[in-house]
Design a protein around this motif. Structure first.
Motif, PDB file in Angstrom:
ATOM      1  N   LYS A 103      28.105  37.421  21.955  1.00 58.00           N
ATOM      2  CA  LYS A 103      26.977  38.038  22.660  1.00 58.00           C
ATOM      3  C   LYS A 103      25.772  37.976  21.727  1.00 58.00           C
ATOM      4  O   LYS A 103      25.791  38.570  20.657  1.00 58.00           O
ATOM      5  CB  LYS A 103      27.295  39.480  23.036  1.00 58.00           C
ATOM      6  N   TRP A 133      27.414  36.239  26.420  1.00 54.70           N
ATOM      7  CA  TRP A 133      26.120  35.891  26.993  1.00 54.70           C
ATOM      8  C   TRP A 133      25.112  35.619  25.888  1.00 54.70           C
ATOM      9  O   TRP A 133      25.352  35.912  24.724  1.00 54.70           O
ATOM     10  CB  TRP A 133      25.608  36.999  27.916  1.00 54.70           C
ATOM     11  N   VAL A 135      20.892  36.245  25.456  1.00 56.23           N
ATOM     12  CA  VAL A 135      19.713  36.891  26.043  1.00 56.23           C
ATOM     13  C   VAL A 135      18.528  36.690  25.105  1.00 56.23           C
ATOM     14  O   VAL A 135      18.657  36.824  23.888  1.00 56.23           O
ATOM     15  CB  VAL A 135      19.970  38.402  26.257  1.00 56.23           C
ATOM     16  N   ASN A 157      19.414  34.163  29.231  1.00 56.60           N
ATOM     17  CA  ASN A 157      18.862  35.109  30.206  1.00 56.60           C
ATOM     18  C   ASN A 157      17.555  35.684  29.678  1.00 56.60           C
ATOM     19  O   ASN A 157      17.504  36.169  28.545  1.00 56.60           O
ATOM     20  CB  ASN A 157      19.848  36.263  30.446  1.00 56.60           C
ATOM     21  N   LEU A 162      15.724  42.907  31.290  1.00 57.02           N
ATOM     22  CA  LEU A 162      16.148  42.491  29.945  1.00 57.02           C
ATOM     23  C   LEU A 162      14.995  42.480  28.957  1.00 57.02           C
ATOM     24  O   LEU A 162      15.208  42.351  27.758  1.00 57.02           O
ATOM     25  CB  LEU A 162      16.779  41.095  29.998  1.00 57.02           C
ATOM     26  N   VAL A 183      23.020  42.885  31.429  1.00 56.87           N
ATOM     27  CA  VAL A 183      23.566  41.561  31.762  1.00 56.87           C
ATOM     28  C   VAL A 183      24.701  41.696  32.765  1.00 56.87           C
ATOM     29  O   VAL A 183      24.770  40.948  33.746  1.00 56.87           O
ATOM     30  CB  VAL A 183      24.026  40.809  30.499  1.00 56.87           C
ATOM     31  N   ARG A 186      23.274  42.387  36.068  1.00 52.24           N
ATOM     32  CA  ARG A 186      22.632  41.181  36.596  1.00 52.24           C
ATOM     33  C   ARG A 186      23.678  40.212  37.140  1.00 52.24           C
ATOM     34  O   ARG A 186      23.462  39.548  38.147  1.00 52.24           O
ATOM     35  CB  ARG A 186      21.788  40.505  35.516  1.00 52.24           C
TER      36      ARG A 186
END
Length: 189
Positions: A103, A133, A135, A157, A162, A183, A186
């Motif tokens: 992450k 993820w 971001v 993202n 965010l 996230v 989303r």
């Protein structure tokens, strides 16, 4: 650019030079000597070199148990000429990913420009995070627009809830957990 320092407010929680699992473990910072440059402009010695001539990074926080990494950037993200995402992926992300990080919060307030190319390293990175993820927060609108032109937004993202502008006022784990929740919301999980 020499007066843009990486955020130091979280050093009591994490220091990449003291982290035996960090690619920057053991690095000694000489704040009396400015030697690294981006396009001939000296940058603060606190930034870390990842192999790119135009993009430097600072690992602000890593929690291996929960898989979080917060990375701050300075410079020009140039995939077209310098393939910066390759340097980032091979020299930093691949190293900490081996230790369970999946992450990533990328802080792009000091990314001054983006020049895109193909998306293969972004695709590889997203595949590697599996249940995690990537971001981006704090990136300038025109940088995000340019990244979107190269479909980077399919892997990183951006925007909406965010866009956490007050991230410096949060403890690092609080920021990570907040981004994780956003996230998951989303993604409908």
């Amino acid at each position: 650019m020499h007066n843009i320092e990486p955020y130091s407010g979280w050093l009591k929680y994490y220091d990449s030079a003291s982290d035996i699992l960090s690619p920057f473990y053991g690095k000694e910072y000489n704040y009396d000597l400015y030697s690294d440059t981006i396009y001939g402009y000296y940058i603060d010695p606190g930034w870390d070199y990842i192999g790119s001539e135009t993009l430097y990074v600072k690992m602000l926080f890593v929690d291996y148990d929960h898989g979080y990494a917060v990375l701050e950037f300075i410079g020009e993200w140039n995939d077209a000429v310098h393939n910066d995402v390759m340097f980032l992926k091979r020299n930093l992300v691949d190293e900490i990913q081996l230790e369970g990080v999946n992450k990533y919060i990328l802080i792009g307030e000091n990314v001054l420009n983006f020049h895109g190319s193909d998306d293969s390293y972004y695709e590889e990175w997203l595949e590697d995070v599996e249940d995690g993820w990537i971001v981006g927060i704090g990136f300038r609108d025109f940088v995000i627009d340019e990244m979107n032109n190269y479909n980077v937004d399919g892997y990183i993202n951006f925007g909406g809830p965010l866009e956490i502008t007050n991230w410096r006022t949060l403890k690092p784990m609080t920021l990570c957990q907040r981004v994780d929740e956003l996230v998951m919301r989303r993604l409908g999980m």
